[in-house]
Scaffold this active site. Structure first.
Site, short mmCIF file in Angstrom:
data_model
loop_
_atom_site.label_atom_id
_atom_site.label_comp_id
_atom_site.label_asym_id
_atom_site.label_seq_id
_atom_site.Cartn_x
_atom_site.Cartn_y
_atom_site.Cartn_z
N HIS A 205 0.82 -1.22 0.00
CA HIS A 205 0.00 0.00 0.00
C HIS A 205 0.85 1.27 0.00
CE1 HIS A 205 1.15 -0.10 4.22
NE2 HIS A 205 0.79 1.15 4.29
C1 UD1 Z 1 -1.82 5.76 5.79
C2 UD1 Z 1 -0.49 6.36 6.22
C3 UD1 Z 1 0.60 5.31 6.04
C4 UD1 Z 1 0.26 4.02 6.77
C5 UD1 Z 1 -1.12 3.53 6.32
C6 UD1 Z 1 -1.53 2.33 7.14
C7 UD1 Z 1 -0.09 8.76 5.86
C8 UD1 Z 1 0.58 9.75 5.00
N1 UD1 Z 1 -0.13 7.49 5.39
O1 UD1 Z 1 -1.72 5.43 4.40
O2 UD1 Z 1 1.82 5.81 6.58
O3 UD1 Z 1 1.22 3.06 6.42
O4 UD1 Z 1 -2.08 4.59 6.54
O5 UD1 Z 1 -2.43 1.53 6.43
O6 UD1 Z 1 -0.58 9.10 6.90
N2 UD1 Z 1 -9.23 4.42 2.19
C9 UD1 Z 1 -10.44 3.75 2.35
N3 UD1 Z 1 -10.90 3.57 3.62
C10 UD1 Z 1 -10.24 4.01 4.71
C11 UD1 Z 1 -9.03 4.70 4.53
C12 UD1 Z 1 -8.54 4.89 3.27
O7 UD1 Z 1 -11.09 3.35 1.38
O8 UD1 Z 1 -10.71 3.79 5.83
C13 UD1 Z 1 -8.70 4.62 0.83
C14 UD1 Z 1 -9.11 5.96 0.22
O9 UD1 Z 1 -9.25 5.78 -1.16
C15 UD1 Z 1 -7.88 6.82 0.50
C16 UD1 Z 1 -6.74 5.81 0.39
O10 UD1 Z 1 -7.27 4.60 0.89
O11 UD1 Z 1 -7.75 7.89 -0.39
C17 UD1 Z 1 -5.50 6.21 1.16
O12 UD1 Z 1 -5.80 6.45 2.54
P1 UD1 Z 1 -4.85 7.39 3.44
O13 UD1 Z 1 -5.32 7.39 4.84
O14 UD1 Z 1 -4.66 8.70 2.79
O15 UD1 Z 1 -3.45 6.71 3.33
P2 UD1 Z 1 -2.99 5.20 3.52
O16 UD1 Z 1 -2.47 4.71 2.22
O17 UD1 Z 1 -4.03 4.42 4.19
N1 UDP Z 2 -2.75 -5.91 9.04
C1 UDP Z 2 -4.02 -6.42 9.27
N2 UDP Z 2 -4.77 -6.81 8.19
C2 UDP Z 2 -4.33 -6.72 6.91
C3 UDP Z 2 -3.02 -6.20 6.69
C4 UDP Z 2 -2.27 -5.80 7.77
O1 UDP Z 2 -4.46 -6.54 10.42
O2 UDP Z 2 -5.07 -7.08 5.99
C5 UDP Z 2 -1.97 -5.41 10.19
C6 UDP Z 2 -0.61 -6.03 10.36
O3 UDP Z 2 -0.66 -7.14 11.21
C7 UDP Z 2 0.21 -4.88 10.96
C8 UDP Z 2 -0.49 -3.64 10.49
O4 UDP Z 2 -1.75 -4.04 9.96
O5 UDP Z 2 0.14 -4.90 12.38
C9 UDP Z 2 0.33 -2.95 9.43
O6 UDP Z 2 -0.41 -1.91 8.90
P1 UDP Z 2 -0.10 -1.27 7.49
O7 UDP Z 2 0.68 -2.23 6.68
O8 UDP Z 2 -1.40 -0.79 6.95
O9 UDP Z 2 0.74 0.02 7.86
P2 UDP Z 2 2.28 0.33 8.12
O10 UDP Z 2 2.78 -0.58 9.17
O11 UDP Z 2 2.98 0.17 6.80
O12 UDP Z 2 2.26 1.76 8.52
#
Ligand code: UD1
Ligand code: UDP
Length: 361
Positions: A205
Site C-alpha cells: 500500500h
Molecule cells: C496511511 C499512512 C501510512 C500508513 C497507512 C496504514 C499517511 C501519509 N499514510 O496510508 O503511513 O502506512 O495509513 O495503512 O498518513 N481508504 C479507504 N478507507 C479508509 C481509509 C482509506 O477506502 O478507511 C482509501 C481511500 O481511497 C484513501 C486511500 O485509501 O484515499 C489512502 O488512505 P490514506 O489514509 O490517505 O493513506 P494510507 O495509504 O491508508
Molecule cells: N494488518 C491487518 N490486516 C491486513 C493487513 C495488515 O491486520 O489485511 C496489520 C498487520 O498485522 C500490521 C499492520 O496491519 O500490524 C500494518 O499496517 P499497514 O501495513 O497498513 O501500515 P504500516 O505498518 O505500513 O504503517
C-alpha cells in the site's frame, strides 16, 4: 494526571492497543481521540472490537484527502478538544498524517507529546512518513525509541538525552498478547482454501508502489513470478488504483479484502514467506520468524535486514525470487520483550510525579 491517546489508522490502533490496555489496567485517567483517517470497518472498527478497545471519546471524522487537507483538518478539529480537556500528555504512535498533526496541535498548546516509535528513519525524503517522523520527533517531549539505532538517530539530530527513552516496540506486546487468541479464533486458511506453508503472503500500500499505475503493474508482474500461490489482502488505496486502471490480477493470486488482526496474524504465521512494503509487517514477520522480502529500496526497520529476517528488493522480480530462495538461519527478535507499553507508562507517570513536587515548591 490525564493522558490523551490519539489514533488514526490501522497500524496506530494495533500498536497503541497495548498502551490503552495498560492505562485501563492501572485505572489511569485517559481518553482516546480517533482522527478517523481510516474509517472503513476493515481498516478501523474491526480492530477496536477484536482488540477489545474502548470507544474513542472523540471522533474527528477526517477521512481521506490530500496531505494538507488531512493534516490541516486534524489540527483544526483537535485544538479545541485539547484546550477543553487539558491533558498532561498526548501520546501518538508512528508516522502518519494523524501523528504529525496531533503532535503539532499539542505542542503549540504546551501539552507534552509522547512519540511512540520515535527515531525511525528511512533516509528517503520522498516518503510522506519520513517528514512526519522527523517533525514529530523534533516537537516531542518523550521520544520512545525502539532500539539503539533510533536512539542514535535522535542524538545525531541533536535531540537531548533527557527526552530519549529506549523502550522496545509495542508491536511485540500486541503480538504476544493476541497470538494465541488469533490461532484459536481465525478460520481464514479454510475460508481462503490455503494450506499451512502452502502459500506466500503479500501486502502493498506504499504510495510509491501503488499510486502510479505503472509501478503497481510492476508489482502485479512480481506476483506472477512468485513460485506458488499468493494470498493478498488488498488495502483500499491499492484496490482503488487496480479498479480505476482495470489492472488484471495474475492466476496464482488469492486476493481478499483487508482482514482483521487475528486473520492477518494467522496468515502471516502460516505462510512460506511474506512479500510486503508495510512497516509493521516487516516487524511482525521478524518477530514471528517468518522470512520477509520488502518491495522497497530503503527501510526504516534495518534491524530486520541486519538479523537476516528481511531482504530489500525494490520491484525487481529477479532479486525477489533470489530473496525468496535464500537460505534461512534462525534470528533473534530485536524489537523488545513485550513490556514496552508498561515502560512507556512508567516513564510518563514517573516523570509526572517527579515533576509535581518541584512545581508546587
Ligand atoms: C496511511 C499512512 C501510512 C500508513 C497507512 C496504514 C499517511 C501519509 N499514510 O496510508 O503511513 O502506512 O495509513 O495503512 O498518513 N481508504 C479507504 N478507507 C479508509 C481509509 C482509506 O477506502 O478507511 C482509501 C481511500 O481511497 C484513501 C486511500 O485509501 O484515499 C489512502 O488512505 P490514506 O489514509 O490517505 O493513506 P494510507 O495509504 O491508508
Ligand atoms: N494488518 C491487518 N490486516 C491486513 C493487513 C495488515 O491486520 O489485511 C496489520 C498487520 O498485522 C500490521 C499492520 O496491519 O500490524 C500494518 O499496517 P499497514 O501495513 O497498513 O501500515 P504500516 O505498518 O505500513 O504503517
Amino acid at each position: 494526571m490525564k493522558i490523551a491517546i490519539l489514533v488514526g489508522t490501522r497500524p496506530e490502533i494495533i500498536k497503541m492497543a497495548p498502551v490503552i490496555r495498560e492505562c485501563r489496567k492501572r485505572k489511569l485517567d485517559y481518553f482516546i481521540i480517533h482522527s478517523k483517517q481510516h474509517y472503513s470497518e476493515k481498516l478501523d472498527g474491526i480492530f477496536f472490537s477484536e482488540l477489545a478497545l474502548p470507544s474513542p471519546k472523540y471522533n474527528l471524522n477526517i477521512g481521506s484527502g490530500g496531505h494538507a487537507n488531512q493534516t490541516g483538518r486534524i489540527l483544526i478539529e483537535l485544538e479545541p478538544i485539547l484546550m477543553s480537556e487539558h491533558p498532561d500528555v498526548l501520546l501518538v504512535q508512528g508516522d502518519t498524517n494523524t501523528v504529525v498533526a496531533g503532535a503539532l496541535a499539542a505542542h503549540k498548546l504546551h501539552i507534552k507529546v509522547g512519540h511512540i516509535e520515535a527515531g525511525l528513519r528511512s533516509f528517503d525524503q520522498t516518503m510522506p512518513e519520513e517528514s512526519n517522523r522527523i517533525i514529530t520527533d523534533h516537537i516531542s517531549d518523550y521520544l520512545f525509541a525502539v532500539t539503539d539505532l533510533q536512539v542514535g538517530h535522535l542524538k545525531h539530530e541533536g535531540l537531548p538525552d533527557s527526552k530519549i527513552f529506549q523502550v522496545g516496540n509495542t508491536i511485540v506486546d500486541a503480538l504476544l498478547s493476541h497470538r494465541a487468541h488469533a490461532e484459536k479464533s481465525s478460520r481464514i486458511l479454510t475460508e481462503l482454501k490455503l494450506q499451512k506453508s502452502g502459500y506466500y503472503l503479500l501486502t502493498s500500500h506504499r504510495a510509491a508502489n501503488v499510486d502510479d499505475p505503472d509501478a503497481l503493474k510492476e508489482i502485479i508482474q512480481l506476483i506472477a513470478k512468485i513460485p506458488g500461490k499468493v494470498c493478498w489482502p488488498i488495502h483500499y488505496r491499492t484496490q482503488k488504483v487496480l479498479k480505476e486502471n482495470k489492472i488484471d490480477l495474475p492466476m496464482n493470486l488469492a486476493w481478499t479484502e483487508p482482514v482483521g488482526y487475528s486473520d492477518f496474524l494467522n496468515l502471516l504465521s502460516n505462510c512460506t514467506a511474506v512479500i510486503t512494503d508495510s512497516g509493521g509487517v516487516q516487524e511482525e514477520a521478524c518477530i514471528l520468524g517468518v522470512p520477509c522480502v520488502t518491495i522497497r529500496d530503503r527501510t526504516e526497520r534495518p534491524e530486520t535486514v541486519d538479523v537476516g529476517a528481511n531482504v530489500l528488493v525494490h520491484r525487481n522480480a529477479e532479486a525477489m525470487v533470489a530473496a525468496l530462495n535464500r537460505p534461512i538461519k534462525p534470528w533473534t527478535n530485536p524489537f523488545g520483550d513485550g513490556h514496552t507499553a508498561e515502560r512507556i507508562l512508567d516513564i510518563v507517570m514517573g516523570e509526572h510525579f517527579r515533576l509535581a513536587p518541584q512545581t508546587q515548591d
